[in-house]
Each structure stands twice: as C-alpha cells, then as structure tokens.
Design a protein around this motif. Structure first.
Motif, short mmCIF file in Angstrom:
data_model
loop_
_atom_site.label_atom_id
_atom_site.label_comp_id
_atom_site.label_asym_id
_atom_site.label_seq_id
_atom_site.Cartn_x
_atom_site.Cartn_y
_atom_site.Cartn_z
N THR A 139 -17.62 24.22 -33.85
CA THR A 139 -17.70 25.66 -33.70
C THR A 139 -18.92 26.23 -34.43
O THR A 139 -19.60 27.12 -33.92
N SER A 230 -13.00 28.45 -43.77
CA SER A 230 -11.86 28.99 -43.04
C SER A 230 -10.62 28.87 -43.92
O SER A 230 -10.61 28.11 -44.90
N SER A 232 -7.84 27.44 -43.24
CA SER A 232 -7.34 26.06 -43.17
C SER A 232 -8.21 25.13 -44.01
O SER A 232 -7.70 24.24 -44.70
N GLU A 454 0.09 25.42 -32.14
CA GLU A 454 -0.72 26.17 -33.09
C GLU A 454 -1.06 27.52 -32.49
O GLU A 454 -1.90 27.64 -31.61
N THR A 455 -0.39 28.55 -32.97
CA THR A 455 -0.61 29.90 -32.44
C THR A 455 -1.86 30.50 -33.05
O THR A 455 -2.03 30.50 -34.28
N TYR A 456 -2.74 31.02 -32.21
CA TYR A 456 -3.96 31.66 -32.70
C TYR A 456 -3.77 33.16 -32.65
O TYR A 456 -3.46 33.74 -31.60
N ASN A 465 -2.78 42.21 -31.27
CA ASN A 465 -2.57 40.82 -30.87
C ASN A 465 -1.65 40.72 -29.66
O ASN A 465 -1.85 39.86 -28.80
N GLU A 504 -6.42 36.62 -41.38
CA GLU A 504 -7.16 35.55 -40.69
C GLU A 504 -6.20 34.52 -40.11
O GLU A 504 -5.39 33.93 -40.82
N ARG A 505 -6.29 34.34 -38.78
CA ARG A 505 -5.45 33.39 -38.05
C ARG A 505 -3.95 33.62 -38.30
O ARG A 505 -3.13 32.72 -38.16
N TYR A 507 -2.36 34.35 -41.14
CA TYR A 507 -1.81 33.69 -42.33
C TYR A 507 -0.91 34.59 -43.16
O TYR A 507 -0.27 34.12 -44.08
N LYS A 514 4.70 33.99 -36.24
CA LYS A 514 3.52 33.79 -35.39
C LYS A 514 3.93 33.26 -34.02
O LYS A 514 3.39 33.71 -33.00
#
Length: 617
Positions: A139, A230, A232, A454-456, A465, A504-505, A507, A514
């Motif tokens: 990325t 990030s 993660s 993995e939910t974004y 969202n 972020e994401r 969290y 999520k």
C-alpha cells in the motif's frame, strides 16, 4: 548489521546508477496530451510570455539611446529626449510586471490543474485494478506514486511551458539585440554555448538515473511508514517489543534517501558553476575585445558597450533557466516513467464489449460452479499456483450453502469467484444463469453483499460508515438496518449515538460491534446474494451468538454462501460443501456428513472436544 545493510544498499544504488536512464515511448506527445484540456489558457500564457520576453529586450536598447541621444549626444545633454526615453523605460517595466502577474496566475492554474488531473487519473486507474494487484503490491508503494511521484513533477508541469517559451524568446531576442549592437562582440558571448549544451545532456542523464533510485527509496519509506504506523503495525511492534527494529528499518532507508537526495542535488553543480563563471567573465572579454576594436579604428560607442553588457547580463538568467529546465525535464523523466507505468496498467478483470446487466428474473440469486479451476499467477519464470480443481455445485435462489474445511483449502477463493474479485482459470461460474464474465462488473457486484472476517471501517462516524453502502439512505433506513443487525441499542448507548467516530479502522469498537456494522451495511445494500467469509471466527462466544443472530437476519430470504470455521454456525445450512486441497470432497447436510464419518465428522468431533475443554468446571 545496519552497516552491512547500508553498504549493500549503496552497492545496489551504484549498480542502478550505471543502468540506462528510463525511456518513455512518445514522451513528448504524452506530455502534450496532459495539457490538452487547457489549450486556451495555455495559448494565452504563451502570448503573454512572448510579449513579456520581447519587452525585456527593450530596456537595453533604450539604455543605448539614453547614453547616445540623451546623456552624451553631440552638442551636450538632451534632457527632453532623455525624459522621453526614461518614460518609455518605466512604461516597459510597468507593463512587463503586470503581464507577469497575469502570466503567473495562468501558469499556476494550468500547472496545478494538470497535476490534480494526473493524480485523479492515477487514483481512478488504481480503483479499476483487480484485487490481485493489491495483494501483490504494498500500500505504501501505491501511496508514494500518488503523492511523491506526482508531487515531484508538479513544479515541472507548472513552470516548464512558461519557462521554456519565455526564456527561449528572451535568449533569441537577446542574441538578436547583441548582433544588432555588434556582431564581433556577439561571437565572443556565444562561442562556448554548444559545448555547454553537450555537457548538460550528460549531466541530465545521470540525474535521471539518481532520480529513479530516489523515488524508489521514497516508495520504500512510504511503505515502511504505512506498515509500521498503522494501528495494527503499532500493536504488533509493541506486542513483540520490536519498536527499535522498526526505527532502525526506517532510519536505514531514511539514510539512503538522504544520500540520494544529496547526490541528486550535487550532480550538475559543477556544470552550473562552470556556466556561471563563463557568463561572468564574458563582460571582461567584451571590454577587452572592444578595446582591441577601438585600437584598430572600430566604430564602437560607449553606449554600445554599456547596452551590450546590459543585454549580456540579462542573458544570464534566461540561459541558466533553459539549462535548468532541460535538466529538470531529463530528471523528471524518471518520475513520469513511474507515473505512466501506473497509468498504462490494464486491469486483468474487465467487462467484455457485450457485457450485460444481471437479469432480474426468476434465476436472480442462483449461483452455479461448473467444473471450476483457479490458479494464482506465478512470478516471472514460475508456474501458476493451483488453488481449486474441478469445483462443481449449485445454489438455488434463496438457499444457503456452507463451505468448510482446513485452512488454505480454497474456501475463500470460491467465495471471491462469485463477485469476480478473482476470475476462474477454467470452467465457469454462473450468476442468475449467466456466466459472470458476460455480466457487467458493477451490476454483478451490486447484486452481492460481502461480510468478511476483517471488517474495514473508515475513520468517520457510525452513520457515515453505514451510508457507505447506500449514500442516500434515510435515518429511518439506517436505524432499521442497525436494529436488524442487533446494533441499534448498542449505538444508542454511546454518548454521540450514530455520530460516534469509530477511530482508525474502527479500533474504538469491539470486534462484535464492527461485525454488526458490516452486517448492517449489507442490509442497507439489500443484495439478493450474501457471501459470509468466516464472519464470526475471531469473536468470543457471547459476541458470536449476537453476531450470528444478525447474520441469520441478513441471510433471510437471500442466497447465502457461508465460509465457516465454527461448524456450529452452519448446522442449518441447506447444503454443506467440505473443501480439501482445492476440491469438494464431501457434500450434504450436517447430520448426513456426521453420519458419513469423513473429514467433516472429524472436524466436528475436534471442535466439540475443544468446546468441552474450555467449558467452566
């Protein structure tokens, strides 16, 4: 270790520097095409540049007249003529400055517009690329192309046209004025210019090679930053106390970037210093040659000498500007090569010329796999990696099928072949009775909802969202979808309700929360087919029950393909397909497969034993 790594990087940099500078087919045409939408303001800019450049030659000529006709004419100073000449000089500079402001506005508009368009075209191209492109490309590297590479050519795009046209006209006009004043002195001023052009080309090629390495290093820095900073990445580094390692990794690449930047900055400085010295000593040579001409009866006045040196002095910056632009263009060719490389990407998965929308008939919701095989492309000189072999099954509209089996068996790949996130390499996948390769991708994807493990979530509010699935959704529709996903009461307990920023994401939310947002998004989309990719595997038992209830709601009345790790979540599926090593090895209902005593029965027994071990005494 860091020293060894740094020396290895330096060696790689030296090898790369010896390679040829990047070549771009039709480079000039492609650059011109970038300016096509701005033809009229560009034409106006060129006219302004021509006028401004022409005006810059007038003051030296007026200076000659001021000396010869105003200050030192025969018979004494002529103040009336001097006032006229001074007035003309003031008017010329005033008009030049006003035109310069206008020209600056136009060049800023054109340059920034072209840069923005280039960035938008890159982003649009990347949005069209297939999923496989992003699984094999970091990325941070992609982000670097959008930010660093496009940003690196912004100055060239903004200033090249005006600089080239303006400086060229100024240089030509200056040379014309110099020859009009004295052809002998003009020859002295230009004798070494051809040699400078040859040296400049060599310097430009070297800077282009260094620029390629610099951009690659910037891409690596962006990738490291994106990975390590990030949420993660930070959690992983702290969990394994690898902060020092990540800092060292960044520092090593930053050091390489620093060296490359210095080398790029210093490459050509000797050349420009030589040019400066040459241009600075020309006036002295002019005085010397003028003295020789006067000593031999030449007809040169003081005004001619002053005007000539004035013109020559005004030639310095335009000439240096042309040399720098030529150097910048050669250097930026490396950046343009990287940009055009991405613009020239062609998605591996595209619509056929005769592709059609998903038919809205009785077959809507049906999914068929007919002897499907799939293989990931191998690297250069490598064989493709086989994942699926001879997969055949049918899901009728409104029915549910579950895919189970060991990790790496190919379950997720089967699920992703339905919406054409991957393309089958053999056999056919049919949706609503039509091969998915004959359907328009937008229509196909619009008919399928995906809930992944993995939910974004975006760094935005819960409402934003949710509305990602349906931008025009009303508050009532949003609340209804959240309620159906067992999420509305949870949201209402937050101080900001649906305006809660998830972070972020996502969290700031639990895993179960999520997942239920992801389910609510699918409910808002309201597709006829839902793919559930191990949507509860990472949750605790309490969250799993809540999310499973939401999944049951999402699946009601829809065709459902559930990829399951927890077998307890799919016991009611109409059919269970057991996948092992890319093949369907068993199929049937839960009870049929348990009685069969094969792989499914063993998996069920193992999970029952695991559940028994964690039960409280």
């Amino acid at each position: 270790m860091r020293a060894v790594r740094a020396s290895r990087q330096d060696a790689d940099a030296l090898r790369a520097e010896n390679e040829k500078a990047p070549r771009i087919p039709d480079f000039g045409r492609r650059i011109r095409d970038l300016f096509q939408p701005y033809r009229r303001p560009l034409a106006l800019t060129i006219v302004l540049v021509l006028i401004t450049a022409g005006l810059t030659v007038l003051p030296p000529l007026l200076t000659e007249q001021a000396f010869d006709q105003g200050l030192f004419p025969r018979g004494g100073p002529n103040l009336e003529r001097l006032a006229e000449i001074v007035g003309a000089m003031v008017l010329v500079w005033l008009v030049s400055q006003l035109l310069g402001v206008w020209q600056t506005y136009l060049t800023a508009t054109i340059g920034n517009g072209v840069t923005a368009s280039l960035r938008e075209r890159l982003f649009s191209r990347l949005q069209q690329m297939e999923l496989g492109f992003f699984t094999r490309t970091r990325t941070g590297v992609i982000q670097s192309r959008l930010a660093n590479d496009v940003g690196g050519v912004a100055n060239v795009l903004s200033n090249t046209v005006s600089s080239v046209v303006g400086n060229t006209v100024t240089v030509i006009a200056a040379f014309v004025a110099m020859f009009l004043l004295s052809w002998q002195l003009a020859l002295v001023a230009i004798v070494l210019l051809p040699l400078l052009a040859v040296v400049q080309r060599s310097v430009g090629q070297r800077r282009a090679r260094i620029a390629t390495q610099t951009q690659e290093s910037l891409s690596e820095l962006s990738a490291i930053t994106q990975e390590a900073l990030s949420v993660s990445g930070i959690l992983l580094a702290k969990a394994f106390t690898r902060q020092r390692h990540e800092t060292d990794r960044y520092t090593a690449e930053s050091t390489r970037q620093l060296k490359l930047q210095i080398r790029q900055e210093m490459t050509g400085q000797g050349f420009f210093a030589t040019v400066q010295v040459f241009l600075l000593i020309v006036p002295a040579l002019v005085y010397l040659v003028s003295g020789l001409l006067l000593a031999n009866g030449g007809d040169i006045t003081a005004g001619t000498i002053v005007a000539f040196t004035t013109v020559q002095a005004r030639l310095t910056w335009p000439l240096m500007g042309l040399l720098r632009v030529a150097l910048d263009l050669q250097t930026s060719s490396a950046l343009f090569a990287r940009i055009f490389e991405y613009l020239d990407l062609r998605p591996a998965i595209t619509d056929r010329a005769d592709a059609r929308p998903v038919p809205r008939d009785a077959r809507l919701g049906s999914v068929e796999f007919d002897h499907v095989g799939f293989a990931y492309p191998g690297g250069p000189g490598q064989e493709p990696v086989r994942i699926l072999e001879d997969v055949t099954f049918t899901v009728e509209p409104g029915a549910s099928v579950a895919l189970v089996g060991p990790s790496g068996a190919g379950k997720t790949t089967i699920g992703y072949l339905v919406p054409r996130l991957w393309d089958a390499t053999s056999g056919s996948v049919r949706f609503a009775g039509v091969d998915v390769k004959d359907l328009q991708q937008e229509s196909l994807l619009g008919s399928i909802g995906i809930v992944s493990q993995e939910t974004y979530l975006f760094h935005a509010t819960i409402r934003d969202n949710l509305k990602y699935a349906k931008p025009d959704a009303t508050d009532e529709e949003i609340r209804a979808a959240a309620a159906a996903a067992n999420l509305h009461d949870t949201i209402e307990r937050f101080p900001d309700g649906y305006d809660t920023v998830v972070g972020e994401r996502g969290y700031r939310l639990s895993g179960g929360e999520k997942q239920r947002i992801a389910i609510a998004r699918v409910l808002l989309k309201n597709p006829p087919v839902v793919v559930l990719d191990e949507a509860t595997s990472a949750l605790d038992s309490v969250s799993e029950r809540v999310v499973q209830e939401a999944l049951d709601t999402a699946a009601a009345g829809r065709t459902t393909i559930a990829i399951a790790h927890r077998l307890s979540t799919i016991v009611d599926a109409d059919e269970i397909l057991v996948v092992d090593a890319g093949r369907i090895v068993e199929r049937g209902t839960h009870h049929e497969l348990v009685r069969l005593g094969g792989l499914y029965a063993r998996l069920a027994a193992e999970q029952e034993a695991e559940d028994a071990e964690i039960q409280p005494a």
